[in-house]
Scaffold this motif. Structure first.
Motif, PDB file in Angstrom:
ATOM      1  N   ALA A 127       0.836  -1.208   0.000  1.00 38.08           N
ATOM      2  CA  ALA A 127       0.000   0.000   0.000  1.00 38.08           C
ATOM      3  C   ALA A 127       0.867   1.254   0.000  1.00 38.08           C
ATOM      4  N   ASP A 128       1.991   1.216   0.706  1.00 33.09           N
ATOM      5  CA  ASP A 128       2.875   2.385   0.784  1.00 33.09           C
ATOM      6  C   ASP A 128       3.655   2.593  -0.513  1.00 33.09           C
ATOM      7  N   THR A 129       4.169   1.494  -1.070  1.00 27.32           N
ATOM      8  CA  THR A 129       5.045   1.613  -2.244  1.00 27.32           C
ATOM      9  C   THR A 129       4.287   1.537  -3.564  1.00 27.32           C
ATOM     10  N   ARG A 130       3.062   0.987  -3.504  1.00 24.06           N
ATOM     11  CA  ARG A 130       2.256   0.741  -4.718  1.00 24.06           C
ATOM     12  C   ARG A 130       3.032  -0.080  -5.739  1.00 24.06           C
TER      13      ARG A 130
ATOM     14  N   LEU B  38      -5.278   0.538  -4.339  1.00 21.63           N
ATOM     15  CA  LEU B  38      -6.105  -0.156  -3.357  1.00 21.63           C
ATOM     16  C   LEU B  38      -7.550  -0.255  -3.839  1.00 21.63           C
ATOM     17  N   THR B  39      -8.169  -1.397  -3.588  1.00 24.66           N
ATOM     18  CA  THR B  39      -9.608  -1.529  -3.789  1.00 24.66           C
ATOM     19  C   THR B  39     -10.321  -0.877  -2.609  1.00 24.66           C
ATOM     20  N   ASP B  40     -11.638  -0.823  -2.655  1.00 25.42           N
ATOM     21  CA  ASP B  40     -12.402  -0.305  -1.516  1.00 25.42           C
ATOM     22  C   ASP B  40     -12.118  -1.125  -0.258  1.00 25.42           C
ATOM     23  N   ALA B  41     -11.999  -2.458  -0.435  1.00 26.55           N
ATOM     24  CA  ALA B  41     -11.688  -3.321   0.704  1.00 26.55           C
ATOM     25  C   ALA B  41     -10.297  -3.007   1.251  1.00 26.55           C
ATOM     26  N   GLY B  42      -9.346  -2.746   0.360  1.00 24.48           N
ATOM     27  CA  GLY B  42      -7.997  -2.388   0.789  1.00 24.48           C
ATOM     28  C   GLY B  42      -7.969  -1.076   1.537  1.00 24.48           C
ATOM     29  N   GLU B  43      -8.739  -0.084   1.043  1.00 27.16           N
ATOM     30  CA  GLU B  43      -8.816   1.207   1.730  1.00 27.16           C
ATOM     31  C   GLU B  43      -9.390   1.037   3.126  1.00 27.16           C
ATOM     32  N   THR B  44     -10.350   0.136   3.275  1.00 25.61           N
ATOM     33  CA  THR B  44     -10.955  -0.110   4.594  1.00 25.61           C
ATOM     34  C   THR B  44      -9.967  -0.789   5.531  1.00 25.61           C
ATOM     35  N   LEU B  45      -9.194  -1.736   4.988  1.00 26.13           N
ATOM     36  CA  LEU B  45      -8.269  -2.495   5.830  1.00 26.13           C
ATOM     37  C   LEU B  45      -7.061  -1.676   6.269  1.00 26.13           C
ATOM     38  N   LEU B  46      -6.588  -0.737   5.416  1.00 26.20           N
ATOM     39  CA  LEU B  46      -5.301  -0.085   5.655  1.00 26.20           C
ATOM     40  C   LEU B  46      -5.196   0.594   7.027  1.00 26.20           C
ATOM     41  N   PRO B  47      -6.134   1.463   7.439  1.00 24.24           N
ATOM     42  CA  PRO B  47      -5.974   2.076   8.774  1.00 24.24           C
ATOM     43  C   PRO B  47      -6.068   1.061   9.901  1.00 24.24           C
ATOM     44  N   LEU B  48      -6.878   0.009   9.711  1.00 22.79           N
ATOM     45  CA  LEU B  48      -6.982  -1.027  10.737  1.00 22.79           C
ATOM     46  C   LEU B  48      -5.675  -1.811  10.838  1.00 22.79           C
ATOM     47  N   ALA B  49      -5.067  -2.098   9.683  1.00 18.16           N
ATOM     48  CA  ALA B  49      -3.797  -2.820   9.689  1.00 18.16           C
ATOM     49  C   ALA B  49      -2.710  -2.001  10.366  1.00 18.16           C
ATOM     50  N   ARG B  50      -2.680  -0.702  10.083  1.00 21.24           N
ATOM     51  CA  ARG B  50      -1.685   0.155  10.730  1.00 21.24           C
ATOM     52  C   ARG B  50      -1.882   0.162  12.244  1.00 21.24           C
TER      53      ARG B  50
ATOM     54  N   ARG C  89      -2.054 -12.876  -1.344  1.00 19.18           N
ATOM     55  CA  ARG C  89      -3.151 -13.684  -1.881  1.00 19.18           C
ATOM     56  C   ARG C  89      -3.837 -14.478  -0.763  1.00 19.18           C
ATOM     57  N   ALA C  90      -3.049 -15.027   0.145  1.00 15.25           N
ATOM     58  CA  ALA C  90      -3.623 -15.785   1.262  1.00 15.25           C
ATOM     59  C   ALA C  90      -4.478 -14.878   2.141  1.00 15.25           C
ATOM     60  N   LEU C  91      -4.023 -13.656   2.352  1.00 18.63           N
ATOM     61  CA  LEU C  91      -4.806 -12.713   3.139  1.00 18.63           C
ATOM     62  C   LEU C  91      -6.111 -12.368   2.437  1.00 18.63           C
ATOM     63  N   GLU C  92      -6.051 -12.181   1.120  1.00 14.26           N
ATOM     64  CA  GLU C  92      -7.265 -11.876   0.364  1.00 14.26           C
ATOM     65  C   GLU C  92      -8.254 -13.035   0.414  1.00 14.26           C
ATOM     66  N   ARG C  93      -7.748 -14.270   0.329  1.00 14.77           N
ATOM     67  CA  ARG C  93      -8.648 -15.424   0.407  1.00 14.77           C
ATOM     68  C   ARG C  93      -9.315 -15.487   1.786  1.00 14.77           C
ATOM     69  N   GLU C  94      -8.534 -15.219   2.827  1.00 17.68           N
ATOM     70  CA  GLU C  94      -9.101 -15.278   4.179  1.00 17.68           C
ATOM     71  C   GLU C  94     -10.170 -14.196   4.386  1.00 17.68           C
ATOM     72  N   LEU C  95      -9.930 -13.005   3.815  1.00 16.51           N
ATOM     73  CA  LEU C  95     -10.877 -11.906   3.985  1.00 16.51           C
ATOM     74  C   LEU C  95     -12.029 -11.973   2.984  1.00 16.51           C
ATOM     75  N   GLY C  96     -11.856 -12.737   1.926  1.00 17.07           N
ATOM     76  CA  GLY C  96     -12.913 -12.865   0.924  1.00 17.07           C
ATOM     77  C   GLY C  96     -13.047 -11.652   0.026  1.00 17.07           C
ATOM     78  N   ALA C  97     -11.960 -10.917  -0.159  1.00 13.29           N
ATOM     79  CA  ALA C  97     -12.021  -9.720  -1.008  1.00 13.29           C
ATOM     80  C   ALA C  97     -10.627  -9.398  -1.521  1.00 13.29           C
TER      81      ALA C  97
ATOM     82  N   PHE D 228      -6.097  -5.216  -3.808  1.00 13.99           N
ATOM     83  CA  PHE D 228      -5.421  -4.345  -4.768  1.00 13.99           C
ATOM     84  C   PHE D 228      -5.983  -4.543  -6.165  1.00 13.99           C
ATOM     85  N   HIS D 229      -6.064  -3.440  -6.915  1.00 10.95           N
ATOM     86  CA  HIS D 229      -6.256  -3.518  -8.355  1.00 10.95           C
ATOM     87  C   HIS D 229      -4.864  -3.685  -8.959  1.00 10.95           C
ATOM     88  N   ARG D 230      -4.645  -4.782  -9.675  1.00 11.36           N
ATOM     89  CA  ARG D 230      -3.315  -5.098 -10.195  1.00 11.36           C
ATOM     90  C   ARG D 230      -3.274  -4.842 -11.689  1.00 11.36           C
ATOM     91  N   ALA D 231      -2.994  -3.593 -12.058  1.00 15.65           N
ATOM     92  CA  ALA D 231      -2.763  -3.265 -13.465  1.00 15.65           C
ATOM     93  C   ALA D 231      -1.258  -3.206 -13.698  1.00 15.65           C
TER      94      ALA D 231
END
Length: 298
Positions: A13-16, A57-69, A37-45, A48-51
Motif C-alpha cells: 500500500a505504501d510503495t504501490r 487499493l480496492t475499496d476493501a484495501g482502503e478499509t483495511l489499511l488504517p486497521l492494519a496500521r 493472496r492468502a490474506l485476500e482469500r481469508e478476507l474474501g475480497a 489491490f487492483h493489479r494493473a
C-alpha cells in the motif's frame, strides 16, 4: 490473519509496487505476493487492483489499511513493552509537541529523561495539536503535549492538564514599546497593529486570531507563515509584534509586554491513546515532566 501478512499488505500500500515492497520487507517477491493472496482469500475480497505498472487499493484495501496500521502499531507497542521491562536499558519513545513547546519546555525535560535513560531512543514530532492527536490515534506517537481544549472532541484520547501558561506580547527592544509608557497591553490594543503571524494550523495563530475576533476586529498581519524561530526573527527585525508563550518569550531576548488582567493564557495537556496503556518510557517521561514543572513552581 497474520501480522506478517499485514506488514506485507501495508508495504505494498505504501510503495504501490510488489517488488519494492518485497525489497523493503527483505523477502522474495513471490513469497510476499503469496502471502497477500492468502490474506485476500481469508478476507474474501481483493485488496489491490493489479494493473501492469500501476497498483491501487480496492475499496476493501482502503478499509483495511488504517486497521492494519493500528494492529501493527499495537503489536509494536507490546513488543517494546516487553523489551523495556529491564529498567528501560533500551527502547524508543515517540513524543509529539507543538513547536512552541519544542523551543521551551521539551528540551529541558528530554535532557533530564536522557540523563536517566540514555539507552532509550528519543523521536520528536513537531506539529499542531490536531495533527498530533491524529498521530496518537494512528499509533504513530506514544505521548503528546497538546493545547487544550481541542476544537474537535477526541473521545479515544486520555488527557490531563499540566499547566496554564501565560501568553505575552514580544516586540523588538530597539523599537517603541507597543503601549508606550503603559506596562500592560489589552487584546483591544492589537487592533490595527502589525503582527508577525505563524503559519496556518499553528495553535498560537488560531488562539490569537480567535481572541482578536472575540474583541470585535480582525488582526493585521505584516508577515505570516513562519515557525516559532522565524516569527521571533521577524519581531527582532522590527516587522511586527507577536503573541507568544511566556516560556518562549523569556528565552528570546525580546521586549516582553504582559496582558492586562485577566490576561491571555493557554492550557498545556499531556495526551495518549485512551484504549492502550502508554509504554513505560512514556510514563517515565510524564513523571519527569511533572517533576520538572513542580520544581519550576517551587
Amino acid at each position: 490473519m497474520q501480522l506478517q501478512q499485514l506488514r506485507y499488505f501495508t508495504a505494498v500500500a505504501d510503495t504501490r509496487h510488489f517488488t519494492r515492497a518485497a525489497e523493503r520487507e527483505h523477502v522474495a517477491q513471490p513469497s510476499l505476493s503469496q502471502q497477500i493472496r492468502a490474506l485476500e482469500r481469508e478476507l474474501g475480497a481483493e485488496l489491490f487492483h493489479r494493473a501492469r505498472g500501476h497498483i491501487t487499493l480496492t475499496d476493501a484495501g482502503e478499509t483495511l489499511l488504517p486497521l492494519a496500521r493500528r494492529i501493527l502499531a499495537d503489536a509494536e507497542t507490546a513488543r517494546r513493552e516487553v523489551q523495556e521491562v529491564a529498567q528501560l536499558r533500551r527502547g524508543r519513545l515517540r513524543l509529539g509537541a507543538p513547536p512552541s513547546l519544542c523551543a521551551s519546555l521539551v528540551p529541558d525535560v528530554l535532557s533530564a529523561f536522557h540523563a536517566t535513560y540514555p539507552g532509550v531512543d528519543l523521536l520528536v514530532t513537531e506539529d499542531g495539536s490536531q495533527d498530533l492527536v491524529r498521530a496518537l490515534a494512528d499509533g504513530a506517537l506514544d505521548l503528546a503535549l497538546i493545547i487544550t481544549p481541542l476544537p474537535v472532541q477526541a473521545p479515544a484520547l486520555a488527557t490531563s492538564d499540566l499547566l496554564r501558561e501565560e501568553l505575552v506580547v514580544v516586540s523588538a527592544p530597539d523599537r517603541p514599546a507597543p503601549v508606550g509608557r503603559r506596562t500592560r497591553i489589552r487584546v483591544e490594543d492589537l487592533r490595527g497593529r502589525p503582527l508577525a503571524m505563524f503559519r496556518r494550523g499553528y495553535d498560537l495563530r488560531e488562539f490569537t486570531t480567535a481572541a482578536c475576533r472575540a474583541a470585535g476586529f480582525e488582526p493585521t498581519f505584516t508577515v505570516e507563515g513562519g515557525e516559532m524561530d522565524a516569527v521571533l526573527g521577524f519581531v527582532r527585525a522590527g516587522l511586527g509584534i507577536a503573541v507568544v508563550p511566556s516560556m518562549v518569550a523569556e528565552r528570546s531576548g525580546l521586549r516582553i509586554t504582559r496582558f492586562a488582567t485577566p490576561g491571555m493564557h493557554r492550557v498545556i495537556s499531556v495526551a495518549h491513546r485512551g484504549d492502550v496503556s502508554p509504554p513505560r518510557a512514556a510514563r517515565e517521561l510524564e513523571r519527569i515532566l511533572l517533576d520538572h514543572l513542580d520544581l519550576g513552581r517551587s
